[in-house]
Write an enzyme that holds these catalytic residues in place. Structure first.
Site, PDB file in Angstrom:
ATOM      1  N   CYS A 215      24.047 -15.745  24.403  1.00  0.00           N
ATOM      2  CA  CYS A 215      23.553 -16.996  24.029  1.00  0.00           C
ATOM      3  C   CYS A 215      24.303 -18.262  23.827  1.00  0.00           C
ATOM      4  CB  CYS A 215      23.008 -16.896  22.391  1.00  0.00           C
ATOM      5  SG  CYS A 215      21.929 -18.180  21.713  1.00  0.00           S
TER       6      CYS A 215
ATOM      7  N   CYS B 292      26.359 -20.070  16.555  1.00  0.00           N
ATOM      8  CA  CYS B 292      26.034 -19.756  15.124  1.00  0.00           C
ATOM      9  C   CYS B 292      27.205 -18.544  14.817  1.00  0.00           C
ATOM     10  CB  CYS B 292      24.777 -19.000  15.072  1.00  0.00           C
ATOM     11  SG  CYS B 292      23.447 -19.593  15.781  1.00  0.00           S
TER      12      CYS B 292
ATOM     13  N   CYS C 273      26.873 -15.030  14.467  1.00  0.00           N
ATOM     14  CA  CYS C 273      26.282 -13.902  15.523  1.00  0.00           C
ATOM     15  C   CYS C 273      26.822 -13.369  16.404  1.00  0.00           C
ATOM     16  CB  CYS C 273      25.059 -14.826  15.934  1.00  0.00           C
ATOM     17  SG  CYS C 273      23.911 -13.990  17.196  1.00  0.00           S
TER      18      CYS C 273
ATOM     19  N   CYS D 114       8.794  -6.957  16.058  1.00  0.00           N
ATOM     20  CA  CYS D 114       9.256  -8.058  16.065  1.00  0.00           C
ATOM     21  C   CYS D 114      10.238  -8.136  17.323  1.00  0.00           C
ATOM     22  CB  CYS D 114      10.187  -8.634  14.927  1.00  0.00           C
ATOM     23  SG  CYS D 114      10.984  -9.946  14.918  1.00  0.00           S
TER      24      CYS D 114
ATOM     25  N   CYS E 264       5.542 -10.109  16.029  1.00  0.00           N
ATOM     26  CA  CYS E 264       6.419 -11.228  15.610  1.00  0.00           C
ATOM     27  C   CYS E 264       7.516 -11.462  16.741  1.00  0.00           C
ATOM     28  CB  CYS E 264       7.105 -10.757  14.448  1.00  0.00           C
ATOM     29  SG  CYS E 264       8.128 -12.096  13.787  1.00  0.00           S
TER      30      CYS E 264
ATOM     31  N   CYS F 127       7.800 -16.872   9.594  1.00  0.00           N
ATOM     32  CA  CYS F 127       8.653 -16.074   8.869  1.00  0.00           C
ATOM     33  C   CYS F 127       9.856 -16.931   8.855  1.00  0.00           C
ATOM     34  CB  CYS F 127       8.830 -14.882   9.787  1.00  0.00           C
ATOM     35  SG  CYS F 127      10.211 -13.738   9.148  1.00  0.00           S
TER      36      CYS F 127
ATOM     37  N   ARG G  42      11.379 -10.427   2.474  1.00  0.00           N
ATOM     38  CA  ARG G  42      11.941  -9.067   3.087  1.00  0.00           C
ATOM     39  C   ARG G  42      13.486  -8.947   2.951  1.00  0.00           C
ATOM     40  NH1 ARG G  42      11.033 -10.056   8.441  1.00  0.00           N
ATOM     41  NH2 ARG G  42       8.906  -9.211   8.311  1.00  0.00           N
TER      42      ARG G  42
HETATM   43  N1  SAM Z   1      18.265 -16.877  18.962  1.00  0.00           N
HETATM   44  C1  SAM Z   1      17.218 -17.060  17.974  1.00  0.00           C
HETATM   45  C2  SAM Z   1      17.451 -17.806  16.766  1.00  0.00           C
HETATM   46  O1  SAM Z   1      18.563 -17.850  16.498  1.00  0.00           O
HETATM   47  O2  SAM Z   1      16.277 -18.262  16.034  1.00  0.00           O
HETATM   48  C3  SAM Z   1      16.552 -15.583  17.333  1.00  0.00           C
HETATM   49  C4  SAM Z   1      17.382 -14.464  17.188  1.00  0.00           C
HETATM   50  S1  SAM Z   1      18.560 -14.583  15.985  1.00  0.00           S
HETATM   51  C5  SAM Z   1      19.635 -13.152  16.084  1.00  0.00           C
HETATM   52  C6  SAM Z   1      17.626 -14.506  14.443  1.00  0.00           C
HETATM   53  C7  SAM Z   1      18.434 -14.287  13.261  1.00  0.00           C
HETATM   54  O3  SAM Z   1      19.324 -13.296  12.946  1.00  0.00           O
HETATM   55  C8  SAM Z   1      19.246 -15.743  12.934  1.00  0.00           C
HETATM   56  O4  SAM Z   1      18.556 -16.710  12.427  1.00  0.00           O
HETATM   57  C9  SAM Z   1      19.970 -15.121  11.917  1.00  0.00           C
HETATM   58  O5  SAM Z   1      19.289 -15.408  10.706  1.00  0.00           O
HETATM   59  C10 SAM Z   1      19.932 -13.478  11.863  1.00  0.00           C
HETATM   60  N2  SAM Z   1      21.115 -12.922  11.989  1.00  0.00           N
HETATM   61  C11 SAM Z   1      22.093 -13.054  13.174  1.00  0.00           C
HETATM   62  N3  SAM Z   1      23.189 -12.317  13.048  1.00  0.00           N
HETATM   63  C12 SAM Z   1      23.104 -12.001  11.775  1.00  0.00           C
HETATM   64  C13 SAM Z   1      24.104 -11.284  11.227  1.00  0.00           C
HETATM   65  N4  SAM Z   1      25.388 -10.984  11.549  1.00  0.00           N
HETATM   66  N5  SAM Z   1      23.878 -10.942   9.877  1.00  0.00           N
HETATM   67  C14 SAM Z   1      22.714 -11.313   9.149  1.00  0.00           C
HETATM   68  N6  SAM Z   1      21.513 -11.956   9.698  1.00  0.00           N
HETATM   69  C15 SAM Z   1      21.999 -12.366  10.983  1.00  0.00           C
HETATM   70  C1  DTB Z   2      15.873 -11.866  10.395  1.00  0.00           C
HETATM   71  O1  DTB Z   2      15.780 -12.768   9.373  1.00  0.00           O
HETATM   72  N1  DTB Z   2      17.032 -11.122  10.571  1.00  0.00           N
HETATM   73  C2  DTB Z   2      16.762 -10.011  11.544  1.00  0.00           C
HETATM   74  C3  DTB Z   2      15.413 -10.749  12.102  1.00  0.00           C
HETATM   75  N2  DTB Z   2      14.958 -11.882  11.464  1.00  0.00           N
HETATM   76  C4  DTB Z   2      15.386 -11.219  13.527  1.00  0.00           C
HETATM   77  C5  DTB Z   2      17.912 -10.096  12.396  1.00  0.00           C
HETATM   78  C6  DTB Z   2      19.151  -9.673  11.829  1.00  0.00           C
HETATM   79  C7  DTB Z   2      20.082  -9.477  12.900  1.00  0.00           C
HETATM   80  C8  DTB Z   2      21.325  -9.001  12.036  1.00  0.00           C
HETATM   81  C9  DTB Z   2      22.587  -8.886  13.382  1.00  0.00           C
HETATM   82  C10 DTB Z   2      22.432  -8.032  14.748  1.00  0.00           C
HETATM   83  O2  DTB Z   2      21.814  -7.073  14.663  1.00  0.00           O
HETATM   84  O3  DTB Z   2      22.406  -8.377  15.580  1.00  0.00           O
HETATM   85 FE1  SF4 Z   3      21.922 -17.558  19.504  1.00  0.00          FE
HETATM   86 FE2  SF4 Z   3      22.647 -15.794  17.830  1.00  0.00          FE
HETATM   87 FE3  SF4 Z   3      22.297 -18.092  17.214  1.00  0.00          FE
HETATM   88 FE4  SF4 Z   3      20.198 -16.700  17.622  1.00  0.00          FE
HETATM   89  S1  SF4 Z   3      21.548 -16.539  15.820  1.00  0.00           S
HETATM   90  S2  SF4 Z   3      20.752 -18.911  18.389  1.00  0.00           S
HETATM   91  S3  SF4 Z   3      20.711 -15.313  19.245  1.00  0.00           S
HETATM   92  S4  SF4 Z   3      23.796 -17.215  18.603  1.00  0.00           S
END
Ligand code: SAM
Ligand code: DTB
Ligand code: SF4
Length: 324
Positions: free
Chosen positions: A63, A67, A70, A107, A138, A198, A270
């Site tokens: 990506c 973030c 992430c 989802c 979702c 959501c 959630r």
């Molecule tokens: N790329 C899209 C976005 O950011 O909207 C969708 C996928 S992203 C992985 C969805 C959500 O996962 C993020 O907004 C964040 O709240 C959550 N997330 C990602 N990494 C995480 C982590 N290490 N711990 C907890 N939540 C996480």
């Molecule tokens: C949300 O609030 N948490 C989920 C879902 N929406 C998409 C994602 C959590 C991701 C946790 C890190 C991972 O597994 O990569």
């Molecule tokens: Fe990309 Fe992860 Fe950020 Fe979603 S949360 S925009 S997958 S870097």
């Protein structure tokens, strides 16, 4: 500071929460906070019912966003490898398996900043395919234009996940490749397209108590409360900038859930990421605080989640049942 305590006041759904009011909720004595959360929970929900969602990563890694939490960001060296968008038949097969394991919502997450129109064609087919087997759908695909949101709605999308993640003030310390307003704009497009929203955030990212207050104030003062509010505990992943931060006290996490429940009474809250490392007792407190949804299945997007039999045991011990 006065806070509503009569049944009639508790039943009012408000969109004008002040920071002072939300701060006062966070600072309530724990038994008082939980009691208020429970009274509100019971006005709108059966407290024994938990909504069950299953996550799948349809497009993993690589990506362009940065973030800091992430593992899928291409800015950091983690064990996640970039993959191509999954094939339709594989996604539908996973959805069937999720349904027979007991999920009511499926989802689909993609590690995109925003989908290209060509990607969206394929995601729309996935949405239609998953819907056809009788699951709620979702998706979480990053930023959307109004037109893209309408296309997803037409394909049968029930919910769109798009988190605000933290307070407006702390956002710049976590993400530099987009602005808070970008998130709010997409949420508006999703809502205007008639898709359920959501939207929640992450705690345990080194934010202050004021930032948790700011996040809840922003969510609770959206034009309409998100139908679903995921509260994630940061999953610390090796290689991400937040991997080495201090652990948040689990009781602060429980308080965040309770304040979300009180300020967004009709929303499904959630207990989202972070359960793999959470004790049964902390999870039980989250349910007492008004959480009524979980992700079910051994993987979130790229990180572990409790095994199904572990969750079945926990729900059995607590007398919790799946929501229809
Ligand atoms: N790329 C899209 C976005 O950011 O909207 C969708 C996928 S992203 C992985 C969805 C959500 O996962 C993020 O907004 C964040 O709240 C959550 N997330 C990602 N990494 C995480 C982590 N290490 N711990 C907890 N939540 C996480
Ligand atoms: C949300 O609030 N948490 C989920 C879902 N929406 C998409 C994602 C959590 C991701 C946790 C890190 C991972 O597994 O990569
Ligand atoms: Fe990309 Fe992860 Fe950020 Fe979603 S949360 S925009 S997958 S870097």
């Amino acid at each position: 500071m006065t806070i509503a305590t009569s049944e009639r006041d508790l039943a009012v759904v408000r969109h004008d929460w002040t920071r002072g009011e939300v701060r006062a909720l966070f600072e309530l004595p724990f038994p008082e906070l939980i009691f208020r959360a429970q009274r509100i929970h019971r006005l709108h929900f059966d407290p024994t019912e938990v909504q069950i969602s299953t996550l799948i990563s349809i497009k993993t890694g690589g990506c362009p966003e940065d973030c800091a939490y992430c593992p899928q960001s291409s800015h950091y060296q983690t064990s996640v490898k970039a993959e191509k968008l999954m094939r339709l038949d594989a996604v539908v097969a996973e959805a069937r398996a999720a349904k027979s394991a007991g999920a009511s919502r499926f989802c689909m997450g993609a590690a995109w900043r925003e989908p290209k129109d060509r990607d969206l064609d394929q995601v729309c087919e996935m949405v239609a395919g998953v819907k056809a087997i009788g699951l709620e759908t979702c998706a979480t695909l990053g930023m959307l234009t109004q037109r893209q949101a309408r296309r997803l709605k037409a394909a049968g999308l029930d919910y769109y996940n798009h988190n605000l993640d933290t307070s407006p003030e702390y956002y710049g310390a976590i993400i530099t490749t987009r602005a808070y307003q970008d998130r709010l704009d997409t949420l508006g497009h999703v809502r205007d397209a008639g898709i359920h929203v959501c939207c929640g955030g992450i705690v345990g990212m080194g934010e202050s108590a004021e930032d948790r207050i700011g996040m809840i104030v922003t969510l609770a003062n959206l034009p309409a409360h998100p139908e679903s509010v995921p509260i994630n505990m940061l999953v610390k992943v090796e290689g991400t900038p937040l991997a080495g931060g201090a652990q948040l006290d689990p009781l602060e996490f429980v308080r965040t859930i309770a304040v979300a429940r009180i300020t967004m009474p009709r929303s499904v809250v959630r207990l989202s990421a972070g359960r793999e490392d959470m004790s049964e007792e902390t999870q039980a407190l989250c349910f007492l605080a008004g959480a009524n949804s979980i992700f079910y299945g051994p993987k979130l997007l790229t990180t572990p989640n409790p095994e199904r039999d572990r969750d079945r045991r926990l729900m059995g011990k607590l007398g919790l049942v799946p929501m229809d």
